[in-house]
Design an enzyme around this catalytic site. Sequence first.
Site, PDB file in Angstrom:
ATOM      1  CB  CYS A  86      36.928  12.565  37.059  1.00 50.63           C
ATOM      2  SG  CYS A  86      37.186  11.805  35.437  1.00 50.63           S
TER       3      CYS A  86
ATOM      4  N   GLY B 290      48.810  10.343  34.857  1.00 53.97           N
ATOM      5  CA  GLY B 290      49.918  10.115  35.758  1.00 53.97           C
ATOM      6  C   GLY B 290      50.056  11.013  36.972  1.00 53.97           C
TER       7      GLY B 290
ATOM      8  CG  ASP C  46      42.327  -5.121  29.858  1.00 56.94           C
ATOM      9  OD1 ASP C  46      41.941  -4.687  30.970  1.00 56.94           O
ATOM     10  OD2 ASP C  46      41.545  -5.474  28.959  1.00 56.94           O
TER      11      ASP C  46
ATOM     12  CG  ASP D 106      46.467   3.980  31.050  1.00 54.38           C
ATOM     13  OD1 ASP D 106      45.738   4.536  31.883  1.00 54.38           O
ATOM     14  OD2 ASP D 106      46.237   3.996  29.823  1.00 54.38           O
TER      15      ASP D 106
ATOM     16  CE  LYS E   4      43.392  10.207  40.905  1.00 56.32           C
ATOM     17  NZ  LYS E   4      43.351  10.970  39.624  1.00 56.32           N
TER      18      LYS E   4
ATOM     19  CB  ALA F 212      47.605   7.483  31.278  1.00 52.59           C
TER      20      ALA F 212
END
Length: 424
Positions: free
Chosen positions: A355, A245, A288, A262, A247, A243
């Site tokens: 990121c 999403g 998980d 996710d 990618k 998420a």
Amino acid sequence: MSKTGLEPRRAAVHLLDRILGEEPRLLSELLAGGALDHLAPEDRARAQRLTLETLRGLERADRLLQKHLKKYPPLTVRNALRLGTVELCHGAAAHGVVNAMVTLVSRHRKLGHLKGLTNAVLRKVAAEGPEAWATLRAPRLPKWLRAPLVQAWGGEALAAMEAAHFAGAPLDLSAKGSAEEVAEMTGGTLLPTGSVRVSGNVQVSALPGYEAGAWWVQDAAAALPVQILAPQPGESVLDLCAAPGGKTLQLAAAGVRVTALDDSAQRMVRVKENLARTGLSAELVVADARKSTGSFDAVLLDAPCSATGTIRRHPDLPFAKDGSDFGALIALQTELLDHAWARVRPGGRLLFCTCSLLPDEGEVQIEEALERHTDMRIDRDALDRPGVEPDWITQEGGLRLRPDYWPERGGMDGFYMALLRKEG
């Protein structure tokens, strides 16, 4: 839609109160909790834009306001003054801004008596603020984040990143099919890496091609990991921590068999909606990532991180966080990377990305992973992609992206990524 602009401004002040209050909240959490659901789409977009602009310019607004305040008023009034100051200094009509903020404060059950202060201060800002605004420095990151980033990249580079944060971010789109066609239909610009960039304040759902599912929103930097993974039709690919999403959609559009996993059921709802809108398919699993099973041709791990690379889009982050979770996040990334490696079949590959602007969440993770796993090697050749500049490639063979890259195009999110191949 609010004709006076009062409702989106009231909503923006409320969001600022929650983000800058004693128990800070991220804007994304507030929006997911329905903070703007009572507004019409146009007002919702405006409230969000006003909130983001105020957060980006908060240091400048406070500098201008402090000369007109003997002491700080309660937070709600202070945030109304900040919002009004940013609007005035961005060229909004003084009459409308001042009247709206005075009305907003006057209607507050406990703070209405401060409407006179609000009126007087904003009138002074309207007279002097716009000219003074342009002379102030780009707002700086707080010390808890500035210190490690200066250590990593140096003061000059960080100043350039702060300028990029202050400038904000245009809207980037990834195309389901032809990027050229999406650029033409949206009036956007085709970037060297294949993303489409749309400038100005736009309502996403009103753009051509939205309903038809011709594209999805995704920063140009965030679109590169899948390009470097280079998925081939028919391959099995596990998308961990999938998420929101973007990618997953890229992988599905490439014709691979995608398993998107996710641990957030709420966030996976958005992935399902975007798959339906674009007419793409993937197997969605809420679990998980550390408990995933199976063997795949390729695994993509966009690991949970500090998100310090996304501040140009999320200026609330430096205010809502304090860095206390860095250690736990780094440990989680290591655990996830090792688990993801176990899901890669011999001869397969893993794309690791975050990121983040912190080397501990990127370069260092890969250096240490290469020491832990004797069957792991890094693929530098995979980084030879359109638009990827050689200077962005790191010593260990990963790709480091920063907000101050592409300044003439509007920057990009900060990211780190590396492609790892398993021997066998």
